[in-house]
Design a protein around this motif. Sequence first.
Motif, PDB file in Angstrom:
ATOM      1  N   THR A  76     -36.679  30.054  13.988  1.00  0.00           N
ATOM      2  CA  THR A  76     -35.235  30.293  13.989  1.00  0.00           C
ATOM      3  C   THR A  76     -34.792  30.742  15.378  1.00  0.00           C
ATOM      4  O   THR A  76     -35.394  31.648  15.967  1.00  0.00           O
ATOM      5  CB  THR A  76     -34.855  31.361  12.954  1.00  0.00           C
ATOM      6  OG1 THR A  76     -35.283  30.940  11.662  1.00  0.00           O
ATOM      7  CG2 THR A  76     -33.353  31.577  12.935  1.00  0.00           C
ATOM      8  N   GLY A  78     -31.504  32.227  17.340  1.00  0.00           N
ATOM      9  CA  GLY A  78     -30.207  32.847  17.111  1.00  0.00           C
ATOM     10  C   GLY A  78     -29.356  32.838  18.366  1.00  0.00           C
ATOM     11  O   GLY A  78     -29.860  32.972  19.486  1.00  0.00           O
ATOM     12  N   ASN A 114     -27.002  27.702  10.173  1.00  0.00           N
ATOM     13  CA  ASN A 114     -26.394  28.684   9.258  1.00  0.00           C
ATOM     14  C   ASN A 114     -26.542  28.246   7.796  1.00  0.00           C
ATOM     15  O   ASN A 114     -25.622  28.363   6.985  1.00  0.00           O
ATOM     16  CB  ASN A 114     -24.920  28.894   9.600  1.00  0.00           C
ATOM     17  CG  ASN A 114     -24.732  29.507  10.972  1.00  0.00           C
ATOM     18  OD1 ASN A 114     -25.607  30.215  11.470  1.00  0.00           O
ATOM     19  ND2 ASN A 114     -23.600  29.230  11.608  1.00  0.00           N
ATOM     20  N   ALA A 144     -20.310  30.392  13.454  1.00  0.00           N
ATOM     21  CA  ALA A 144     -19.816  31.704  13.037  1.00  0.00           C
ATOM     22  C   ALA A 144     -19.978  32.675  14.202  1.00  0.00           C
ATOM     23  O   ALA A 144     -20.324  32.280  15.316  1.00  0.00           O
ATOM     24  CB  ALA A 144     -20.588  32.179  11.807  1.00  0.00           C
ATOM     25  N   TYR A 146     -22.229  34.944  14.486  1.00  0.00           N
ATOM     26  CA  TYR A 146     -23.650  34.884  14.815  1.00  0.00           C
ATOM     27  C   TYR A 146     -24.230  33.667  14.114  1.00  0.00           C
ATOM     28  O   TYR A 146     -23.955  33.426  12.931  1.00  0.00           O
ATOM     29  CB  TYR A 146     -24.381  36.148  14.372  1.00  0.00           C
ATOM     30  CG  TYR A 146     -25.875  36.059  14.579  1.00  0.00           C
ATOM     31  CD1 TYR A 146     -26.413  36.151  15.859  1.00  0.00           C
ATOM     32  CD2 TYR A 146     -26.743  35.858  13.517  1.00  0.00           C
ATOM     33  CE1 TYR A 146     -27.777  36.052  16.073  1.00  0.00           C
ATOM     34  CE2 TYR A 146     -28.106  35.758  13.715  1.00  0.00           C
ATOM     35  CZ  TYR A 146     -28.616  35.860  14.988  1.00  0.00           C
ATOM     36  OH  TYR A 146     -29.966  35.753  15.206  1.00  0.00           O
ATOM     37  N   ASN A 147     -25.023  32.886  14.835  1.00  0.00           N
ATOM     38  CA  ASN A 147     -25.509  31.613  14.321  1.00  0.00           C
ATOM     39  C   ASN A 147     -27.028  31.559  14.373  1.00  0.00           C
ATOM     40  O   ASN A 147     -27.650  32.106  15.291  1.00  0.00           O
ATOM     41  CB  ASN A 147     -24.931  30.452  15.147  1.00  0.00           C
ATOM     42  CG  ASN A 147     -23.420  30.497  15.218  1.00  0.00           C
ATOM     43  OD1 ASN A 147     -22.729  30.077  14.298  1.00  0.00           O
ATOM     44  ND2 ASN A 147     -22.891  31.015  16.321  1.00  0.00           N
ATOM     45  N   GLU A 148     -27.597  30.868  13.373  1.00  0.00           N
ATOM     46  CA  GLU A 148     -29.042  30.661  13.335  1.00  0.00           C
ATOM     47  C   GLU A 148     -29.329  29.163  13.201  1.00  0.00           C
ATOM     48  O   GLU A 148     -28.911  28.530  12.231  1.00  0.00           O
ATOM     49  CB  GLU A 148     -29.672  31.418  12.170  1.00  0.00           C
ATOM     50  CG  GLU A 148     -29.694  32.925  12.379  1.00  0.00           C
ATOM     51  CD  GLU A 148     -30.487  33.645  11.321  1.00  0.00           C
ATOM     52  OE1 GLU A 148     -30.693  33.055  10.223  1.00  0.00           O
ATOM     53  OE2 GLU A 148     -30.916  34.783  11.561  1.00  0.00           O
TER      54      GLU A 148
END
Length: 761
Positions: A76, A78, A114, A144, A146-148
Motif C-alpha cells: 500500500t 499512501g 481507496n 480523498a 488521504y489516499n491509499e
Amino acid sequence: MVNFKSSAGALFILLSLVAWPSAAQTESREDSDELSRVKERLAENFSLPEHTYKWTFRDLAGDRDLKIDGVANRMTLGFGARLDQIVTEANVNFTFSYSPVLAAEVSQLRITLNGEVVRAIPLRRNEADQQHQHQIRLSPELMANYNELEFELIAEAQGMECSVFSPAAWLEFFGDSTLEITRNQLVVANDLAWFPEPFFDAREFQRLNLAFMLPDEISNEYVQAAAILASYFGSEADWRGVETKLFRYDQEPLVINYFEENEFSFEHNFEWPEQHGIIFITNNSRPWLLSDLENVNQPQVRVVTNPVHRAYKLLVVQAPTVEGLVTAVQGLTARPIGLSGPTFDVHSLDIEPRPAYSAPRWINTEEPIRFSELVDFPSELQRTGYQNAPVALNMRLPPDLFTWQRQGIPVDLKFRYTPPVQRDESRLRVFVNGEFIKGFTLNESGMEGASDRIRVPLLGENPFAQSALQIPAFKLGALNRLEFEFSFSALSEECRVQPLGNTLGSIDGDSTIDLRGYSHYTEMPNLHLFVKTGYPFTRYDDLSQTLLVVQENPTNEEINSVLTAFSVMGAASGYPAVLVNVAQVADVPEGADKDILIVGGDVLREWLQRFGRSSLDKQLQAHGLAGQQQLLYSPDGSTQISGPSAAIVSFESTLTRGRTVVALTANQNGFLPQIDALMRSNERNTAVTGFMSVLTPGNTRHLATYESYYVGELSLWNRLSYHLSRYPVLVAVFTLIALVTLVMVMYWFLSGLARRRRQGS
C-alpha cells in the motif's frame, strides 16, 4: 496702525496652511485611485494555476520493500491531498517483474484506489522473463484527503503436483515507478480558522516550502519574529522538514506606464512569492500594494489575498512598531487553537519560560510513557496477515540522557495475537534501530483480553525482578526506532487451499517505557546532537536560554540560515522558540549566561575578536588547523580569497562555563546555503560529529572533538567514577596506593594492639 505688508504675509501663510491638507488629501486620493486601478487589472488577469506532482514508489514506500508474494501479498502506498487544491488528473506509471513459477491462468495483479478496483493485470508464466510497464489513469473522483493505492498479488506457485500459495510466487516493482498527480489551485477564504492551513497542510508528505517577505532594512525584531514563525512551522512539519525562500520588499510604488484610452502596464520593483507566503509589516513600513491596509493599534495577524498572485494567501504580521511584530508572532504560535475570522489581535501577552526537558517530542523522564502516547492512531499498534510491516515506534530521547553503567532501559511489553493452530515458526521479534534485541515464540495457548496479557521476561533470568524487556542503553541515540515484527507461519496440508489470512498481532497501548532515574549529562561539543535535535538549545524548548547573534542588517543568505536552523530545532522539540532573543555582538553583555547561536562569517570574526578564541584554537590546533581562519570566515573582510568554504563549528563559551557556542559560518556568503542543505538532509547530517564540519565544493569533513567539557547534572560519586573510568591506568595506581595504605594502616593498628597486650601481660 496696522502694517499692511505684515497682515498680507500672515494671510498668505494662513491660506497656505488651510490649503495644504487639501492638497495632501488630493494626492492621497489619487494614489489610492491608482492602487485600485492596479488591483483591478491584476484581478482581470487572474487565473487558477495548475500544479503537477511526481513521486517515485521509493519515495512513497520509504524503507519498505517493493516486493509482494503469495503470502505477504499486498503493498500500500499512501499520499495526501491539500485542502486548497483539487485533483484534475492522476496517473501511475510502474514497471515490475515477477516469478517464473506462477501458476498459469490464475495469477493476477489487482490495483485498487481507496478500496475501488481500478485495474486487474493478468500475469502469464511465459512472459515472466520480461519487464512489464503499465500506465493507469486514476479517476480524480476517487481521491480523498488521504489516499491509499494498493497493489495485491493473487498468485500461486506451480509445484510438481499442485499449486500452493508460497513466497515463491513473487512480484517486485522498480523503485523508479512513479505516481503523477495534477491539481488545480483553489481560492480559500481569508480565515484563520484553518490555520496553519493553507501555509502548511498536514496532508502533504513532501517538504514544506515557506516564503518569507521582509523589508530591505531590518532590525533584530524582524529576525526574531521570523525565527519564531520558522520554528513553529518546523514543529508542525516534523519529519517533512522545511525549506525557506526569502523575499525583500521596499515601499516604492510600482513603475506604471500609461498609454492611450486609459490603458497602462506596470512593473514590480521586487519579486512577489507565487505561493502562500508570510509578510512582516508595520504601520510605517509596507509594500505599496498593501498600503490600503488600515493601520493597527496593537499587534495583529491577518490573512489577505496575495495582491499579485491572487490564487494564494499572505499571512500578514503587522504591528504599530517593530517591537510589536514579536508580540504578534508569540501570540499566534503560543495559542494557535480557537482562531477564527480574518484577523487575530494580541492585546497583552505574558509567556512564562518553560522548564528544561519539556519538549513535547522528547520522552518524559519523570514517569513511564505508554506506547499509545507514541502513535497518532491506535491502529498503528496492530498488524494483520502472515507477513507485514513491523509495528514501529519512533522515540526521541533527551539527547543528554546519561546511560553509563545502566543495564538497559526497561520496557514493560504487553502484546496479544491470534494463537496458531499448532506450534510452528510464528514469532515476535524486537528490533532497536535495525538491530535485533529479542525474539518470542507465539504458542497455541491463546492470549485474549486484559487478563491474558504477556509481560516479557528480563534478559537476565532474575526471578525477583518485575518482568520487563531491557533495551541495551548503548544502542540508543537521540533518535530511535523501536520495531515489533509479527511473523505467522502459513501451513496447509492440502493443495490449492489458501490460508484464511485471519492472523492478527497487536502491541498493547498500555505497554510502557520507563526512563525514571536517569540523569542528564553529556560530553560537548557534539554537533551530531545539534543537527539532529537542536541540542543544547532545545534543552529549553522555548529557547528562553538561547541568544541568536547576527549582524545589524543580515544578508538574505544569513536570514535563510537562521530560518533553517530554527525550523530544524522546532521539528526536533515540537515547540516554537517563542522566547529566543536576538542581538549583535556589540550588545552581548559580558558573562551572558546563555547558549549562543552565531550566524554569518563576519559575526563569528567579530565575536572571536571581542570575546577571545582560546577554546576554539585548542580544538583547531589538535587538527593542525591553528590560524586557518579562511575556513570559517574571510580574514580581511573580503570575499576575494582562494575558494569558498562553509562550516558548522561549536566550542565552549568564554562568557560562562558549561555554555555552548554554535556558529553557522562561511568565508563567502554565497556558500552559506550549503549548511542549510546539510542540516535539512537526514542522510547527510547523520555523519555530522565532533566540534566542526567543514564543507567545500569537493567534499565534507567532520572533525572529532579533542578538548571536551560536560553539561548537565550528575552526582559527585557518579561524576568521579565516570571520569576516572576513562583512565584505567590511573585507576589502577590509585587502587594500588589505596591497598598499600590500607595494609599499612592495618599493620600499624594490629602492631599497636599486639604491643599493648604484651605490655598488659
